[in-house]
Design a protein around this motif. Structure first.
Motif, short mmCIF file in Angstrom:
data_model
loop_
_atom_site.label_atom_id
_atom_site.label_comp_id
_atom_site.label_asym_id
_atom_site.label_seq_id
_atom_site.Cartn_x
_atom_site.Cartn_y
_atom_site.Cartn_z
N VAL A 184 0.86 -1.19 0.00
CA VAL A 184 0.00 0.00 0.00
C VAL A 184 0.89 1.24 0.00
O VAL A 184 1.93 1.27 0.66
CB VAL A 184 -0.99 -0.02 1.21
N TRP A 185 0.47 2.22 -0.77
CA TRP A 185 1.23 3.47 -0.89
C TRP A 185 0.36 4.66 -0.50
O TRP A 185 -0.81 4.74 -0.89
CB TRP A 185 1.71 3.69 -2.34
N HIS A 186 1.00 5.57 0.20
CA HIS A 186 0.33 6.80 0.62
C HIS A 186 0.49 7.85 -0.50
O HIS A 186 1.20 8.84 -0.36
CB HIS A 186 1.00 7.26 1.93
N THR A 187 -0.15 7.57 -1.61
CA THR A 187 -0.09 8.51 -2.73
C THR A 187 -0.92 9.75 -2.40
O THR A 187 -1.87 9.68 -1.62
CB THR A 187 -0.63 7.85 -4.01
N GLN A 188 -0.54 10.87 -2.97
CA GLN A 188 -1.29 12.11 -2.74
C GLN A 188 -1.49 12.83 -4.06
O GLN A 188 -0.57 12.94 -4.86
CB GLN A 188 -0.54 13.01 -1.76
N THR A 189 -2.70 13.30 -4.24
CA THR A 189 -3.03 14.03 -5.46
C THR A 189 -2.83 15.52 -5.20
O THR A 189 -3.13 15.99 -4.10
CB THR A 189 -4.50 13.74 -5.83
N VAL A 190 -2.31 16.23 -6.17
CA VAL A 190 -2.18 17.68 -6.02
C VAL A 190 -3.59 18.28 -6.00
O VAL A 190 -4.36 18.09 -6.93
CB VAL A 190 -1.37 18.28 -7.20
N ASN A 191 -3.91 18.91 -4.89
CA ASN A 191 -5.25 19.50 -4.76
C ASN A 191 -5.24 20.95 -5.24
O ASN A 191 -4.33 21.69 -4.94
CB ASN A 191 -5.72 19.48 -3.30
N LYS A 192 -6.26 21.29 -5.97
CA LYS A 192 -6.42 22.69 -6.34
C LYS A 192 -7.78 23.15 -5.87
O LYS A 192 -8.74 22.39 -5.91
CB LYS A 192 -6.32 22.84 -7.87
N PRO A 193 -7.86 24.38 -5.41
CA PRO A 193 -9.17 24.86 -4.94
C PRO A 193 -10.15 25.02 -6.10
O PRO A 193 -9.75 25.22 -7.25
CB PRO A 193 -8.85 26.21 -4.31
N ILE A 194 -11.42 24.91 -5.78
CA ILE A 194 -12.45 25.17 -6.77
C ILE A 194 -12.47 26.69 -6.99
O ILE A 194 -12.56 27.45 -6.04
CB ILE A 194 -13.82 24.65 -6.26
N PRO A 195 -12.32 27.15 -8.23
CA PRO A 195 -12.26 28.60 -8.43
C PRO A 195 -13.62 29.26 -8.19
O PRO A 195 -14.66 28.63 -8.34
CB PRO A 195 -11.86 28.73 -9.90
N THR A 196 -13.58 30.51 -7.81
CA THR A 196 -14.82 31.27 -7.69
C THR A 196 -15.17 31.74 -9.10
O THR A 196 -14.44 32.51 -9.71
CB THR A 196 -14.62 32.49 -6.77
N LEU A 197 -16.27 31.23 -9.62
CA LEU A 197 -16.63 31.59 -10.98
C LEU A 197 -17.34 32.93 -10.99
O LEU A 197 -18.10 33.26 -10.08
CB LEU A 197 -17.56 30.51 -11.57
N ARG A 198 -17.06 33.69 -12.03
CA ARG A 198 -17.75 34.97 -12.17
C ARG A 198 -18.70 34.82 -13.35
O ARG A 198 -18.27 34.65 -14.50
CB ARG A 198 -16.73 36.08 -12.41
N ILE A 199 -19.97 34.77 -13.06
CA ILE A 199 -20.95 34.55 -14.11
C ILE A 199 -21.62 35.90 -14.42
O ILE A 199 -22.15 36.56 -13.53
CB ILE A 199 -22.01 33.50 -13.67
#
Ligand code: UGA
Ligand code: MN
Length: 244
Positions: A215-230
């Motif tokens: 088993v490996w403790h892999t980690q995904t690069v997290n990016k925040p959800i952008p604030t969309l301007r509609i």
């Protein structure tokens, strides 16, 4: 024996691909009950739809982190603890026997791991790859017995192991009705294992006397959800401004 595979998860934009990959691993495992505990105030119907696709025995619930912890600095947040505590109480109430394993949504599992942990009598342990500076966290085994630990962050812990580095027999868990995971960052594993009342000599070393990484403790690069301007095309006003 049934494996109760407990996965804490939380809403973010990487959540569904992580669970897709994990679900497609778990599909290959017989006699596995997947407990997915979402750090969310409400049950997410889209999450349930995704998980049902795998056609494996499944329990899903919403188990939000208490607000007091969520407000803390990022480093001080006890991740996945509310989820695992909820899963522990579900298991105490619904499972008779079998094996408990904490499998985070972003880790990577060799299918051989499941054969290894399935026959855990009390607590079994094994190495985890990609942990800390040393890149592996592992029990040290001498003549078939665990005598210590190799870990980049010992921190005076009796059991300096990662959450993915052990499995617990449910019958054994039930012998300790008070065993619990604390909201104590960095010490979740150690305090939980101590609360089970185990000694080094009780630990069952797996993975060829802890020489293999399954088993490996892999980690995904997290990016925040952008604030969309509609923007409303007719008036040019931003809908975000109207909402706020
Ligand atoms: C490491 C350990 O591998 C985790 O088992 C341990 O819970 C964690 O540290 C910790 O003590 O903070 P790490 O990769 O650093 O894990 O943390 P994450 O993968 O981000 O989070 C661990 C689990 O909690 C994941 O399954 C994640 O989905 C869940 N989580 C994370 C939440 O439920 N809520 C959050 O706000 C963050
Ligand atoms: Mn992780």
């Amino acid at each position: 024996p049934m494996i109760y595979f407990v996965t804490p998860t939380y809403p973010r934009r990487e959540q569904f691909p992580e669970l897709m990959r994990l679900g497609q691993t778990l599909m290959h495992v017989k006699n596995l009950h997947w407990i997915v505990a979402d750090d969310n105030k409400n049950c997410n119907p889209n999450l349930i739809s995704l998980l049902k696709k795998f056609e494996i025995p499944l329990t899903v619930f919403a188990s939000p982190m208490p607000e007091v912890y969520r407000k803390r600095d990022k480093q001080q947040v006890p991740r996945g603890v509310a989820n695992r505590r909820a899963a522990l109480s579900w298991i105490r109430n619904n499972a008779e026997s079998g094996v408990l394993y904490f499998g985070d949504d972003d880790n990577t599992f060799d299918l051989d791991l499941f054969q290894e942990i399935r026959h855990t009598k009390k607590v079994s342990m094994f190495p985890v790859g990609l942990i800390g500076e040393f890149a592996v966290s592992a029990p040290v085994v001498k003549e078939g017995k665990v005598v210590g630990f190799f870990d980049s962050w010992p921190a005076n812990r009796r059991f300096p192991v990662d959450m993915a580095g052990f499995a617990v027999s449910i019958e054994f868990l039930k012998l300790s009705p008070g065993a619990i995971m604390p909201f104590k960052v960095g010490f979740e594993e150690d305090v939980f294992l101590k609360s089970l009342g185990i000694r080094y000599e009780d630990i069952e070393p797996l993975a060829d006397n802890c020489t293999k990484i399954l088993v490996w403790h892999t980690q995904t690069v997290n990016k925040p959800i952008p604030t969309l301007r509609i923007v409303n095309e007719d008036t040019g006003t931003s809908i975000n401004e109207l909402i706020n």
